[in-house]
Every structure is written in C-alpha cells, then in structure tokens.
Design an enzyme around this catalytic site. Structure first.
Site, PDB file in Angstrom:
ATOM      1  N   CYS A  15       0.853  -1.254   0.052  1.00  0.00           N
ATOM      2  CA  CYS A  15      -0.005  -0.053  -0.108  1.00  0.00           C
ATOM      3  C   CYS A  15       0.718   1.198  -0.152  1.00  0.00           C
ATOM      4  CB  CYS A  15      -0.780  -0.031   1.070  1.00  0.00           C
ATOM      5  SG  CYS A  15      -0.065   0.345   2.729  1.00  0.00           S
ATOM      6  N   CYS A  71       3.292   1.604   2.849  1.00  0.00           N
ATOM      7  CA  CYS A  71       4.375   0.467   2.834  1.00  0.00           C
ATOM      8  C   CYS A  71       5.474   1.179   1.747  1.00  0.00           C
ATOM      9  CB  CYS A  71       3.826  -0.742   2.216  1.00  0.00           C
ATOM     10  SG  CYS A  71       2.772  -1.712   3.375  1.00  0.00           S
TER      11      CYS A  71
END
Length: 77
Positions: free
Chosen positions: A10, A13
């Site tokens: 995501c 991240c």
C-alpha cells in the site's frame, strides 16, 4: 544488514520503503531492503498491523510510517 518492509504494498508501505532508503543514503550505509507482502510471512514475525520495519530479524516498528530521521535513529541504535 537486512531490512524488511512488511506490508501489502500500500501507499504507506511504499512511503516507509522510500524513507528507509533515504535514511540509508543519508547515513552512508548499505543494506539489503526486502519487501515482504506474503501475509503468512508477515504473521510469522508476530506483526498484525502494517507497515512494519524489521532490521536484522528484529521488529522495530509496527503500524506506522516512520520518517527517514526516525529510521536513521533506529539504524544507528
């Protein structure tokens, strides 16, 4: 040194990965940065909230995006 970024890939991240790479550059360090997206592998680290940062198999941050300065402080410790 092996650094793992645990997460699904995501935005958070990705940002943690970028901040980790910036911290390594700023400190003049080299390390293998590994992205771990497999949920079984993430759970094996005892992590239930991502993103998480693992340095040499020690979980040092869970569930938040660290700034490059925060990552640098962890790398120096």
């Amino acid at each position: 040194m092996i650094i793992k970024i645990l997460g699904s890939g995501c935005k958070k991240c990705v940002t943690l990965t970028e901040n980790t790479q910036a911290a390594l550059r700023d400190l003049g360090l080299t390390a293998e940065v590994v992205k771990v997206t497999d949920f079984a592998a993430i759970a094996a680290h005892g992590v239930m909230s991502t993103p998480a940062l693992v340095i040499d198999d020690k979980v040092v941050s869970v569930g938040k995006v660290l700034s490059s300065a925060e990552v640098a402080a962890l790398l120096k410790a």
